[in-house]
Design a protein around this motif. Structure first.
Motif, PDB file in Angstrom:
ATOM      1  N   TYR A 153       0.837  -1.194   0.000  1.00 56.00           N
ATOM      2  CA  TYR A 153       0.000   0.000   0.000  1.00 56.00           C
ATOM      3  C   TYR A 153       0.870   1.240   0.000  1.00 56.00           C
ATOM      4  CZ  TYR A 153      -4.209  -2.684   1.157  1.00 56.00           C
ATOM      5  OH  TYR A 153      -5.265  -3.543   1.126  1.00 56.00           O
ATOM      6  N   PRO A 154       0.378   2.340  -0.591  1.00 53.55           N
ATOM      7  CA  PRO A 154       1.040   3.625  -0.369  1.00 53.55           C
ATOM      8  C   PRO A 154       0.932   3.988   1.113  1.00 53.55           C
ATOM      9  CG  PRO A 154      -0.490   3.736  -2.224  1.00 53.55           C
ATOM     10  CD  PRO A 154      -0.772   2.452  -1.502  1.00 53.55           C
ATOM     11  N   ARG A 155       1.501   5.095   1.505  1.00 53.37           N
ATOM     12  CA  ARG A 155       1.480   5.530   2.898  1.00 53.37           C
ATOM     13  C   ARG A 155       0.021   5.704   3.365  1.00 53.37           C
ATOM     14  NH1 ARG A 155       4.550   8.858   6.623  1.00 53.37           N
ATOM     15  NH2 ARG A 155       3.157  10.205   7.831  1.00 53.37           N
ATOM     16  N   ILE A 156      -0.300   5.083   4.485  1.00 54.18           N
ATOM     17  CA  ILE A 156      -1.608   5.232   5.126  1.00 54.18           C
ATOM     18  C   ILE A 156      -1.398   6.065   6.385  1.00 54.18           C
ATOM     19  CG2 ILE A 156      -3.626   4.066   6.081  1.00 54.18           C
ATOM     20  CD1 ILE A 156      -3.226   3.419   3.152  1.00 54.18           C
ATOM     21  N   ASP A 157      -1.749   7.353   6.335  1.00 55.01           N
ATOM     22  CA  ASP A 157      -1.487   8.254   7.458  1.00 55.01           C
ATOM     23  C   ASP A 157      -2.106   7.760   8.759  1.00 55.01           C
ATOM     24  OD1 ASP A 157      -0.156   9.807   5.689  1.00 55.01           O
ATOM     25  OD2 ASP A 157      -1.437  11.576   5.860  1.00 55.01           O
ATOM     26  N   LEU A 158      -3.300   7.190   8.680  1.00 58.49           N
ATOM     27  CA  LEU A 158      -4.022   6.749   9.864  1.00 58.49           C
ATOM     28  C   LEU A 158      -3.187   5.795  10.706  1.00 58.49           C
ATOM     29  CD1 LEU A 158      -6.782   6.594  11.408  1.00 58.49           C
ATOM     30  CD2 LEU A 158      -7.364   4.658   9.931  1.00 58.49           C
ATOM     31  N   LEU A 159      -2.295   5.024  10.087  1.00 56.85           N
ATOM     32  CA  LEU A 159      -1.519   4.009  10.786  1.00 56.85           C
ATOM     33  C   LEU A 159      -0.139   4.486  11.195  1.00 56.85           C
ATOM     34  CD1 LEU A 159      -2.466   0.884   8.630  1.00 56.85           C
ATOM     35  CD2 LEU A 159      -3.473   1.636  10.789  1.00 56.85           C
ATOM     36  N   GLN A 160       0.166   5.766  10.947  1.00 60.94           N
ATOM     37  CA  GLN A 160       1.479   6.282  11.293  1.00 60.94           C
ATOM     38  C   GLN A 160       1.527   6.665  12.775  1.00 60.94           C
ATOM     39  OE1 GLN A 160       3.846   6.041   8.870  1.00 60.94           O
ATOM     40  NE2 GLN A 160       2.121   5.193   7.686  1.00 60.94           N
ATOM     41  N   ARG A 161       2.694   6.502  13.371  1.00 61.73           N
ATOM     42  CA  ARG A 161       2.885   6.867  14.776  1.00 61.73           C
ATOM     43  C   ARG A 161       2.617   8.372  14.968  1.00 61.73           C
ATOM     44  NH1 ARG A 161       5.633   4.199  18.702  1.00 61.73           N
ATOM     45  NH2 ARG A 161       6.565   2.798  17.137  1.00 61.73           N
ATOM     46  N   GLN A 179      -6.578  -2.448  14.498  1.00 65.48           N
ATOM     47  CA  GLN A 179      -5.778  -3.673  14.442  1.00 65.48           C
ATOM     48  C   GLN A 179      -5.971  -4.391  13.108  1.00 65.48           C
ATOM     49  OE1 GLN A 179      -6.460  -6.414  17.664  1.00 65.48           O
ATOM     50  NE2 GLN A 179      -5.192  -8.024  16.778  1.00 65.48           N
ATOM     51  N   GLN A 180      -7.220  -4.482  12.636  1.00 64.14           N
ATOM     52  CA  GLN A 180      -7.483  -5.123  11.345  1.00 64.14           C
ATOM     53  C   GLN A 180      -6.787  -4.375  10.211  1.00 64.14           C
ATOM     54  OE1 GLN A 180     -11.596  -6.507  10.453  1.00 64.14           O
ATOM     55  NE2 GLN A 180     -12.089  -5.716  12.484  1.00 64.14           N
ATOM     56  N   LEU A 181      -6.853  -3.060  10.241  1.00 61.94           N
ATOM     57  CA  LEU A 181      -6.218  -2.261   9.189  1.00 61.94           C
ATOM     58  C   LEU A 181      -4.705  -2.451   9.199  1.00 61.94           C
ATOM     59  CD1 LEU A 181      -8.259   1.069   9.539  1.00 61.94           C
ATOM     60  CD2 LEU A 181      -8.608  -0.780   7.891  1.00 61.94           C
ATOM     61  N   ALA A 182      -4.119  -2.452  10.397  1.00 60.24           N
ATOM     62  CA  ALA A 182      -2.669  -2.616  10.504  1.00 60.24           C
ATOM     63  C   ALA A 182      -2.233  -3.989   9.998  1.00 60.24           C
ATOM     64  CB  ALA A 182      -2.228  -2.415  11.953  1.00 60.24           C
ATOM     65  N   THR A 212      -8.363   0.824  -2.150  1.00 62.14           N
ATOM     66  CA  THR A 212      -8.280   0.519  -0.713  1.00 62.14           C
ATOM     67  C   THR A 212      -9.546  -0.217  -0.252  1.00 62.14           C
ATOM     68  OG1 THR A 212      -9.211   2.698  -0.135  1.00 62.14           O
ATOM     69  CG2 THR A 212      -6.811   2.508  -0.230  1.00 62.14           C
ATOM     70  N   THR A 213     -10.174  -0.944  -1.167  1.00 69.29           N
ATOM     71  CA  THR A 213     -11.458  -1.573  -0.848  1.00 69.29           C
ATOM     72  C   THR A 213     -11.367  -2.583   0.294  1.00 69.29           C
ATOM     73  OG1 THR A 213     -11.010  -3.047  -2.723  1.00 69.29           O
ATOM     74  CG2 THR A 213     -12.576  -1.274  -3.093  1.00 69.29           C
ATOM     75  N   LEU A 214     -10.230  -3.254   0.453  1.00 74.94           N
ATOM     76  CA  LEU A 214     -10.099  -4.194   1.562  1.00 74.94           C
ATOM     77  C   LEU A 214     -10.092  -3.473   2.901  1.00 74.94           C
ATOM     78  CD1 LEU A 214      -7.636  -6.626  -0.137  1.00 74.94           C
ATOM     79  CD2 LEU A 214      -9.655  -7.379   1.098  1.00 74.94           C
ATOM     80  N   LEU A 215      -9.467  -2.295   2.946  1.00 69.53           N
ATOM     81  CA  LEU A 215      -9.473  -1.505   4.174  1.00 69.53           C
ATOM     82  C   LEU A 215     -10.884  -0.975   4.448  1.00 69.53           C
ATOM     83  CD1 LEU A 215      -6.187   0.571   3.651  1.00 69.53           C
ATOM     84  CD2 LEU A 215      -6.470  -1.728   4.577  1.00 69.53           C
ATOM     85  N   GLU A 216     -11.532  -0.519   3.390  1.00 73.88           N
ATOM     86  CA  GLU A 216     -12.889   0.016   3.539  1.00 73.88           C
ATOM     87  C   GLU A 216     -13.845  -1.077   4.024  1.00 73.88           C
ATOM     88  OE1 GLU A 216     -13.660   1.561  -0.352  1.00 73.88           O
ATOM     89  OE2 GLU A 216     -11.872   2.812  -0.299  1.00 73.88           O
ATOM     90  N   CYS A 301     -13.850  16.935  -4.608  1.00 71.41           N
ATOM     91  CA  CYS A 301     -14.845  16.982  -3.542  1.00 71.41           C
ATOM     92  C   CYS A 301     -14.182  16.958  -2.167  1.00 71.41           C
ATOM     93  CB  CYS A 301     -15.808  15.802  -3.669  1.00 71.41           C
ATOM     94  SG  CYS A 301     -17.019  15.682  -2.329  1.00 71.41           S
ATOM     95  N   MET A 302     -13.247  16.028  -1.977  1.00 68.56           N
ATOM     96  CA  MET A 302     -12.614  15.854  -0.668  1.00 68.56           C
ATOM     97  C   MET A 302     -11.320  15.068  -0.837  1.00 68.56           C
ATOM     98  SD  MET A 302     -15.013  12.787   0.924  1.00 68.56           S
ATOM     99  CE  MET A 302     -16.555  13.678   0.819  1.00 68.56           C
ATOM    100  N   LYS A 303     -10.587  14.948   0.250  1.00 67.71           N
ATOM    101  CA  LYS A 303      -9.411  14.089   0.277  1.00 67.71           C
ATOM    102  C   LYS A 303      -9.830  12.657   0.604  1.00 67.71           C
ATOM    103  CE  LYS A 303      -5.879  16.741  -0.641  1.00 67.71           C
ATOM    104  NZ  LYS A 303      -5.005  16.466  -1.811  1.00 67.71           N
ATOM    105  N   HIS A 304      -9.182  11.720  -0.045  1.00 73.33           N
ATOM    106  CA  HIS A 304      -9.415  10.299   0.239  1.00 73.33           C
ATOM    107  C   HIS A 304      -9.043  10.034   1.689  1.00 73.33           C
ATOM    108  CE1 HIS A 304      -9.053   5.927  -0.062  1.00 73.33           C
ATOM    109  NE2 HIS A 304      -9.594   5.977  -1.264  1.00 73.33           N
ATOM    110  N   PHE A 305      -9.883   9.306   2.417  1.00 74.41           N
ATOM    111  CA  PHE A 305      -9.614   9.106   3.842  1.00 74.41           C
ATOM    112  C   PHE A 305      -8.332   8.322   4.073  1.00 74.41           C
ATOM    113  CE2 PHE A 305      -9.924   6.551   7.736  1.00 74.41           C
ATOM    114  CZ  PHE A 305      -9.978   7.579   8.663  1.00 74.41           C
ATOM    115  N   PHE A 306      -8.133   7.217   3.359  1.00 75.75           N
ATOM    116  CA  PHE A 306      -6.957   6.386   3.588  1.00 75.75           C
ATOM    117  C   PHE A 306      -5.727   6.909   2.861  1.00 75.75           C
ATOM    118  CE2 PHE A 306     -10.332   3.244   4.548  1.00 75.75           C
ATOM    119  CZ  PHE A 306      -9.913   2.899   5.828  1.00 75.75           C
TER     120      PHE A 306
END
Length: 585
Positions: A153-161, A179-182, A212-216, A301-306
């Motif tokens: 995956y590209p960088r996923i900000d949500l999972l960054q320290r 935990q599932q996403l990580a 990112t459908t698996l994360l969604e 419209c917006m920024k992609h969440f992941f």
């Protein structure tokens, strides 16, 4: 959370209306129990598809049906609305794209692809990510998507320290979801993939969009009842009110999902209560306006969440951003009135079971091919009888008429016939426990769900129940070991359909592909036939799917064009002979 209404009285009334709405939605099946059962049916379909195509593809069922939320905006009982579809994604086991600089990347690093704005610069040769079977006589709408795997995956900000939400606070996303996403993103075998799609301003077919459908799906399948109901309301407002009633074009239903993720990220768990439902929806609409105005681009419209470096774009040929913003503000200002139409659309009777609605036509075809092997006339007679009954049940009408039509479906489709009877009774408002028919197969009843109370079921428990039902359908002859399929009678019965895809494990061989195409049971091809079309269209629809498949798999354009220009009335042997000089080695 957004500010509550100004007076204590209005706050109490608002909470009371929220409670009433949430209760009505629960009676219509909009609760996590039903969502998990529906997701389990999608899992069974996915695992069976992966088993049958195991040499060539990983098969995934994505979208609202698999998510468990949003395939129907009227009730949650397993059905898929006419305006919705089921996403079936085939992730190839070859042609992986290398998006990172990791020295230990498990894929060939020579296949590097530049990543930017959620896309990779890689030409797939096709302009759209999917093949659709719109307006089929029997099937729900399926989007069949052929995807290429990515190394990571590209960088996923949500999972960054040290991650902080848009509000500068720690994420409110529940720990079990994190935990599932990580595990998916940071594990040894990430399943990131890319589909054919280009952003505005790029040449069609020049890029692939990282999915990112698996994360969604992991998030959607973990929603509480209140969070799921929130999503249904947002999707209703975008799809039914803004897009259809107000005739404002631009917002996609995917934006409702993206908006949900931002709300989960920013909203404390304690605020996800039935009494706060309307206020949460109002706040999310304000958030949507805020995100639209944060970009100067008319397309964004917006920024992609992941993928925070990626934009989520409006639909093509959309209204101006100012018109879209004003439509959202208008809906927010009259939210209670707008949701009255939603309440009126909910069924008067309680939803007491989740059935296999979108899988029934596929199950029927597989059953007939298995039980009437080689008997083409018998297969087509069963198809005509089942199609007639299935269409009438879907359209609605008198129960006696339904039952008379269903009785004409022959015994080679007896399991499907029984399922159709149950659907007819439920369509007529007869509770599951009051159905007078003697039911031999438990799959016919689907999985019963509590009409009231807060009973829950885990995804694992729901999956076990779903597999038990499908094992009970005698024509599948499924054998499971350690919760995995080890054998299935459909593998032989559907060999033509399976072989159509399997030759692409290594270098494609068009001879094998044509021979496999010729072995597909006619009943499967006929299921693609839309309303009011002749039989020539049936064959053409199959050829169009193969064309899309060949292009995504990288077969030379000239060969694809030769295949698609062949006379549709040619025999398989003639097709092979005509292309004999152009076959791949």
């Amino acid at each position: 959370m957004a500010q509550q209404p100004n007076t204590e009285r209005s706050s109490a009334e608002y909470s009371n209306e929220s409670l009433k709405l949430s209760r009505r939605m629960e009676l219509a099946g909009f609760k996590s129990y039903n969502a998990h059962i529906q997701s389990a049916f999608a899992t069974v379909f996915q695992e069976l598809g992966t088993f049958l195509l195991r040499e060539s593809f990983s098969v995934y069922v994505f979208g609202s049906f698999s998510d468990g939320w949003g395939s129907s905006l009227k009730k949650l009982d397993g059905r898929v609305d006419v305006e919705s579809d089921v996403d079936l994604t085939l992730i190839s086991k070859r042609n992986a794209l290398h998006l990172c600089g990791r020295a230990d990347c498990r894929f060939n690093q020579e296949r590097r692809a530049l990543y930017d704005d959620g896309h990779v610069q890689f030409s797939s040769g096709v302009n759209a990510p999917n093949y659709s079977n719109k307006n089929s006589k029997m099937l729900p709408d399926y989007d069949i998507i052929v995807a290429l795997p990515c190394c990571s995956y590209p960088r996923i900000d949500l999972l960054q320290r040290g991650y902080r939400s848009r509000r500068g606070q720690p994420s409110q996303m529940p720990p079990y979801i994190m935990q599932q996403l990580a595990e998916e993103v940071l594990g040894d075998s990430p399943r990131c993939h890319a589909v054919a799609a280009s952003p505005p301003g790029q040449k069609p077919g020049s890029c692939m969009r990282v999915s990112t459908t698996l994360l969604e799906r992991a998030v959607m399948q973990s929603l509480t009842t209140e969070q799921g109901q929130f999503f249904i309301l947002i999707k209703f407002l975008i799809k039914k009110v803004i897009s259809i009633e107000m005739k404002v074009s631009g917002l996609k239903t995917y934006m409702a999902k993206n908006l949900l993720f931002y709300m989960l990220d920013e909203t404390p768990a304690a605020d996800w209560e039935p009494k706060n439902l309307l206020e949460l929806v109002r706040h999310s609409l304000q958030l949507l306006v805020e995100m639209m105005l944060s970009s100067d681009s008319e397309y964004v419209c917006m920024k992609h969440f992941f993928l925070r470096d990626a934009n989520v774009y409006f639909k093509k040929d959309h209204n101006s951003k100012s018109v879209i913003v004003n439509s959202v503000l208008t809906v927010a200002s009259r939210l209670e009135n707008e949701l009255k139409a939603f309440k009126r659309s909910l069924p008067k009777s309680k939803v007491t079971a989740v059935l296999i609605y979108p899988l029934l036509p596929v199950m029927f075809a597989a059953e007939v091919v298995t039980k009437a092997a080689g008997a083409k006339e018998q297969q087509m007679g069963a198809y005509n009888a089942f199609c007639d009954a299935h269409v009438h049940v879907a359209l609605g009408g008198e129960l006696d008429i339904f039952l008379d039509l269903i009785s004409k479906v022959p015994d080679c489709a007896r399991v499907s016939r029984e399922c159709l009877k149950v659907m007819a009774y439920l369509q007529a408002g007869v509770p599951l426990d009051d159905i007078p028919e003697q039911l031999q197969y438990s799959i016919s009843r689907g999985i019963a769900c509590p009409a009231e109370g807060s009973q829950t079921i885990s995804l694992g428990e729901a999956r076990a129940l779903a597999w038990k039902l499908f094992q009970d359908a005698d024509f599948t002859q499924l054998t499971l070991a350690n919760d995995f399929i080890v054998s299935c009678s459909l593998e032989d019965s559907l060999s033509g359909l399976i072989l159509l895809l399997r030759p692409h494990t290594d270098r494609p061989n068009l001879t094998n592909l044509l021979k496999a195409f010729a072995q597909i049971p006619e009943i499967f091809v006929r299921m693609l036939q839309p309303w009011g079309t002749d039989e020539a269209y049936v064959k053409q629809a199959g050829i169009e799917f193969v064309q899309h498949f060949l292009q995504v798999m990288g077969i030379p354009t000239s060969l694809v064009e030769s295949f698609c220009n062949l006379p549709i009335d040619s025999s398989p042997a003639e097709l092979v002979d005509q292309l004999n000089d152009e076959l791949l080695d």
